[in-house]
Scaffold this active site. Structure first.
Site, short mmCIF file in Angstrom:
data_model
loop_
_atom_site.label_atom_id
_atom_site.label_comp_id
_atom_site.label_asym_id
_atom_site.label_seq_id
_atom_site.Cartn_x
_atom_site.Cartn_y
_atom_site.Cartn_z
N SER A 1 -64.58 90.07 12.32
CA SER A 1 -64.84 91.48 12.62
C SER A 1 -65.13 91.66 14.10
O SER A 1 -65.97 90.97 14.68
CB SER A 1 -66.03 91.96 11.78
OG SER A 1 -66.33 93.30 12.08
N TYR B 1 -60.44 86.29 8.83
CA TYR B 1 -60.89 87.63 9.20
C TYR B 1 -62.12 87.50 10.08
O TYR B 1 -63.14 86.95 9.66
CB TYR B 1 -61.23 88.40 7.92
CG TYR B 1 -61.55 89.87 8.08
CD1 TYR B 1 -60.69 90.83 7.57
CD2 TYR B 1 -62.72 90.30 8.69
CE1 TYR B 1 -60.98 92.19 7.68
CE2 TYR B 1 -63.02 91.65 8.81
CZ TYR B 1 -62.14 92.58 8.30
OH TYR B 1 -62.44 93.93 8.41
N THR C 1 -64.62 99.15 13.40
CA THR C 1 -64.28 97.74 13.56
C THR C 1 -62.76 97.54 13.59
O THR C 1 -61.99 98.42 13.21
CB THR C 1 -64.85 96.89 12.41
OG1 THR C 1 -64.28 97.35 11.17
CG2 THR C 1 -66.36 96.97 12.36
N HIS D 1 -73.24 98.98 3.34
CA HIS D 1 -72.33 98.83 4.48
C HIS D 1 -71.58 100.10 4.87
O HIS D 1 -71.09 100.21 6.00
CB HIS D 1 -71.31 97.73 4.15
CG HIS D 1 -70.77 97.03 5.36
ND1 HIS D 1 -70.51 97.67 6.55
CD2 HIS D 1 -70.44 95.73 5.58
CE1 HIS D 1 -70.04 96.81 7.43
NE2 HIS D 1 -69.99 95.62 6.87
#
Length: 760
Positions: A588, A586, A599, A470
């Site tokens: 994104s 959360y 982001t 990531h």
């Protein structure tokens, strides 16, 4: 996607002994270095564009301008208003016979200066235009006259055929929000999940922060925003990803799936050959900037910087901090099969191998009966170990097996030829999909090189998948590549009637090179420990894939609602029914409207969403009342999403303020509390970006089924979703088996996972 887990672990990573030493540097020095890194990237990109002939513009445009000036001069017209005569006077006098040459040189110099000035003016004008965000705040489906005018000007100044990085020099920088607005929005976001007493205490801490520290920290952020390309992205990459000492597997990686209902060929080597060839075609287009820039809503270009590190990239472990190693080129892939590593060349005489030739090479690996060497089979488990441990072992490995290690880390990407089948089966569809997701996310803990930018996974029955690291980029980048790969290998390259790649084998190709690992004895115990830890982590994660086909995006749009907001509010209702309470959520959102943006977090658990959920659980509320509250909640979520995309979110600003406070050794109870929060519900939508590559009407089964990631919290859920065509939504849900607060349920009837026959 998996960034929420990394964000949660961010604060502890700053308090380790090694990190404290790093953060003792003066904050001005760190800001200076951030800007220096930005300028180095700009110069590198400038030089690469210059060598490829696309910067500052096409040479043909200069030639056209020079020819026009020469023609005007021939017709005894002076478009320079006397400047060319001044330039001729400054040039050396080579005698009367070279008088015409001086005129040509003067025209060329004037044309170059005028060319550069025009291009600079275009870039400045386009940057000013792209700083306008009023279009984002307008109601869906409506466009005001100012926005129409703005869109026309953007198209004029963008040129006819923009290349992938054409907009990079014109994108605005991400703004630093007002600290007062950020704190106000934060307090509003936590109100639904805090008791009155806890909220009052948090409000006191916030006011103390605004009074004592906020202005100083904000000043440093504004300074960085003027000097560096982006005030937050490099710190986000460093502190959230590269300084994290947690294992990459499950915590940081994410996966992407193949077609849900179809497998173009059951031959493993053939599928690998076409897929690898398609990926390398994508890399070729990327190197030539032939990929069309992504336009949000078809009109606003997004930053393309993250595309640069898709291929030839490895995350190298460090004791205190990792770093990303990116090579300019690589002409091989590293392949893992039954515990053995191979180096497979992808080019012959500087041209890309055909899919049939690549299939031949992969088949040779599958047919190779040689066994794995001792401990070689489980070597890759080290990449799933805590980063500090892997860094120490890698030092010994680099000394003893440098050539083999370089072949893996220097590969274009990693390929894993799994010995087991995967994918949807009619015998047990729900369990087979869950096992497929788990295999992509974690595998067996030792059959993926998690450091590579991505691993292409090819199962024995021809099913594909992707495991992505990531830190180097976010999901839309790898998703764009994956859409191209699936469409190209299936529709353009195709397969013969017997399932092989089209074309003919190449018997002159050398055998794939088997990598030899000279593993010292002290590494053996480290491999065993890493394998044990990887298995524990892998066995603890629970994955569930849920294709929902009762309705999809088309129905939601007919209701005049945002499809993403619809799902987010539905998730709030589902979570409340599961837990009986609300939690921080959360979601994104991308900030690629700005240069080097990554982001931002949308805090989806709003007061409006909670009001709707309570109404749904209240038997006295009527359907019209619930619907009214639902639309209010959707509108609120849309406002938060648009604010996040336009650089006015909460979490990245608070994150950057916290980093500055740590550099200055300022203790802020408010910022400390903010970054100790747990995200029990982490969500993300996987966007479909290239629908033109797929024919969803004639071939509805040939669409990607999305992907997923691990939960951000040990007692929470990770949820990603993708809108497949117009009438299906696929959810990917994960949790920890060790948690007593999460519940795994098979929520879909067996037969509903398959398309129904007409009349059924």
């Amino acid at each position: 996607m998996a960034e929420a887990h990394q964000a949660v672990g961010f604060r502890p990573s700053l308090t380790s002994d090694g990190a404290e030493v790093e953060l003792s540097a003066p904050v001005l020095q760190e800001i200076y270095l951030s800007g220096l890194r930005s300028w180095k990237r700009h110069l590198s990109r400038f030089w690469n564009d210059f060598l490829t002939g696309v910067f500052p513009a096409s040479p043909l445009s200069w030639l056209f301008l020079f020819s026009a000036i020469q023609l005007a001069w021939f017709l005894q017209l002076d478009p320079s208003l006397g400047l060319m005569e001044k330039i001729k006077e400054l040039l050396p006098d080579w005698g009367g016979q070279h008088h015409g040459l001086r005129g040509v040189l003067a025209a060329a110099l004037f044309a170059s200066c005028l060319w550069g000035a025009l291009i600079f003016t275009l870039h400045v004008a386009l940057r000013l235009l792209l700083s306008y965000h009023g279009w984002l705040l307008e109601p869906h489906g409506a466009m005001s006259s100012p926005t129409k005018t703005w869109l026309a000007l953007v198209r004029i100044f963008s040129g006819r055929h923009p290349m992938l990085f054409s907009y990079q020099r014109s994108l605005p920088r991400q703004p630093v929000p007002s600290v007062q607005d950020t704190v106000r929005k934060y307090l509003e976001s936590v109100r639904p999940v805090l008791s009155d007493e806890d909220f009052d205490w948090t409000a006191v801490l916030a006011q103390e922060f605004l009074r004592l520290q906020a202005s100083l920290l904000q000043w440093y952020l504004r300074l960085k925003s003027w000097w560096a390309s982006n005030y937050v992205s490099d710190w986000w990459e460093e502190f959230v990803y590269l300084r994290s000492r947690n294992p990459l597997m499950v915590n940081s990686n994410y996966y992407m799936m193949d077609f849900l209902y179809v497998t173009p060929t059951p031959l493993q080597a053939a599928r690998a050959g076409n897929a690898v060839h398609a990926l390398l075609l994508y890399r070729h287009r990327l190197n030539r900037q032939e990929i069309t820039p992504t336009l949000l809503m078809g009109m606003r270009p997004l930053c393309s910087a993250q595309y640069e590190k898709i291929f030839n990239t490895t995350r190298i472990p460090g004791v205190q901090k990792d770093y990303i190693r990116h090579l300019h080129d690589s002409q091989h892939v590293a392949v893992f099969h039954r515990g053995r590593f191979f180096r497979v060349g992808t080019h012959s005489r500087n041209s890309l191998l055909s899919p049939r030739a690549l299939e031949q090479q992969f088949q040779r690996i599958l047919d190779d009966p040689s066994p794995a060497c001792p401990h070689e089979e489980h070597l890759a488990a080290l990449t799933a170990a805590p980063r500090g441990t892997w860094a120490q072992v890698r030092t010994s490995l680099k000394t003893q097996a440098a050539e083999a290690l370089e072949a893996v880390e220097g590969a274009a990407f990693f390929v894993s030829l799994d010995a087991e089948p995967a994918g949807l089966t009619r015998e047990d569809p729900a369990a087979s999909l869950d096992a497929y997701a788990h295999a992509l996310l974690a595998g067996r803990g030792h059959d993926r090189w998690f450091d590579k930018s991505f691993t292409l996974i090819v199962f024995s029955n021809g099913k594909l998948g992707l495991s992505v690291e990531h830190s180097w980029a976010d999901c839309p980048i790898s998703g764009h590549m994956w859409e191209f790969t699936l469409a190209t290998e299936c529709f353009q390259l195709g397969y013969s009637t017997d399932g092989h790649c089209k074309g003919h084998p190449d018997p002159t190709l050398p055998q794939p090179q088997r990598l030899q690992w000279d593993l010292p004895d002290q590494i053996h115990s480290s491999i065993s420990l890493a394998l044990r830890g990887a298995k524990i982590l892998s066995e603890n994660v629970d994955c569930h894939v849920f294709p929902f086909s009762l309705f999809g995006k088309s129905f939601i749009r007919r209701c005049h609602l945002s499809s993403d907001s619809f799902i987010q509010i539905a998730l709030q209702l589902a979570h409340f029914r599961d837990r009986g309470q609300f939690c921080l959520t959360y979601e994104s959102a991308m900030t690629r409207l700005f240069l080097e943006g990554r982001t931002e977090t949308v805090r989806s658990c709003t007061r409006e969403a909670c009001n709707f959920v309570r109404a749904m659980e209240d038997t006295e509320k009527t359907d019209p009342q619930c619907l009214t509250l639902f639309r209010v909640a959707v509108d609120k979520h849309q406002a938060l999403l648009k604010a996040a995309m336009s650089g006015q979110g909460v979490d990245r600003h608070l994150f950057a303020l916290y980093v500055v406070s740590r550099f200055l050794h300022l203790q802020s109870p408010f910022l400390t509390q903010v970054h100790s929060e747990q995200w029990q519900l982490s969500t993300s939508q996987i966007p479909v970006q290239q629908m033109h590559l797929f024919d969803v009407h004639n071939y509805p089964d040939y669409v990607s089924s999305g992907g997923g990631f691990g939960p951000a919290d040990d007692h929470g859920y990770g949820v990603s979703y993708i809108f497949m065509g117009d009438d299906m939504i696929t959810f990917h849900i994960s949790s920890k088996k060790s948690s007593t607060k999460t519940v795994r349920q098979t929520c879909v009837p067996t037969n509903s996972l398959f398309p129904q026959e007409p009349g059924a």
